[in-house]
Design a protein around this motif. Sequence first.
Motif, mmCIF file in Angstrom:
data_model
loop_
_atom_site.group_PDB
_atom_site.id
_atom_site.type_symbol
_atom_site.label_atom_id
_atom_site.label_comp_id
_atom_site.label_asym_id
_atom_site.label_seq_id
_atom_site.Cartn_x
_atom_site.Cartn_y
_atom_site.Cartn_z
ATOM 1 N N GLN A 1 -38.360 19.103 -71.639
ATOM 2 C CA GLN A 1 -39.405 19.418 -72.610
ATOM 3 C C GLN A 1 -40.560 18.461 -72.390
ATOM 4 O OE1 GLN A 1 -38.992 22.001 -74.913
ATOM 5 N NE2 GLN A 1 -41.175 21.776 -75.217
ATOM 6 N N ARG A 2 -41.772 18.988 -72.319
ATOM 7 C CA ARG A 2 -42.958 18.162 -72.098
ATOM 8 C C ARG A 2 -43.723 17.935 -73.394
ATOM 9 N NH1 ARG A 2 -44.296 21.861 -67.151
ATOM 10 N NH2 ARG A 2 -43.074 20.852 -65.537
ATOM 11 N N ALA A 3 -44.552 16.907 -73.400
ATOM 12 C CA ALA A 3 -45.340 16.563 -74.586
ATOM 13 C C ALA A 3 -46.316 17.670 -74.973
ATOM 14 C CB ALA A 3 -46.085 15.252 -74.353
ATOM 15 N N ASP A 4 -46.749 18.491 -73.995
ATOM 16 C CA ASP A 4 -47.703 19.566 -74.299
ATOM 17 C C ASP A 4 -46.992 20.840 -74.761
ATOM 18 O OD1 ASP A 4 -46.595 20.529 -71.961
ATOM 19 O OD2 ASP A 4 -48.487 20.694 -70.887
ATOM 20 N N HIS A 5 -45.720 20.722 -75.118
ATOM 21 C CA HIS A 5 -44.893 21.818 -75.642
ATOM 22 C C HIS A 5 -44.515 22.854 -74.590
ATOM 23 C CE1 HIS A 5 -45.506 20.075 -79.542
ATOM 24 N NE2 HIS A 5 -46.808 20.117 -79.356
ATOM 25 N N THR A 6 -44.695 22.537 -73.323
ATOM 26 C CA THR A 6 -44.187 23.393 -72.255
ATOM 27 C C THR A 6 -42.850 22.814 -71.818
ATOM 28 O OG1 THR A 6 -45.301 22.154 -70.507
ATOM 29 C CG2 THR A 6 -46.513 23.999 -71.471
ATOM 30 N N GLU A 7 -42.180 23.522 -70.958
ATOM 31 C CA GLU A 7 -40.893 23.029 -70.482
ATOM 32 C C GLU A 7 -40.722 23.337 -69.010
ATOM 33 O OE1 GLU A 7 -38.077 26.658 -71.948
ATOM 34 O OE2 GLU A 7 -38.723 25.205 -73.445
#
Length: 68
Positions: free
Chosen positions: A3-9
């Motif tokens: 999970q990334r901080a920009d809400h992508t994965e």
Amino acid sequence: MIQRADHTEERSYGSAQTGGFDAAKFARRVDAAGGDVTTAVHQWLVETSRIRPDAQILHLEVRAWRPR
């Protein structure tokens, strides 16, 4: 999944640990999608219940190599 901080994965579906994908089978999927790799991947993800049919793929990275 990462999970990334920009809400992508970030997900991996064909790693060496899991056996990867059969290249000929994947090529047939891409051919059936008119050569559109993203469409072929989207269809596979829907078929295997990994995403909803209305989900959009915004970025796709495909890595492949041949053994030496």
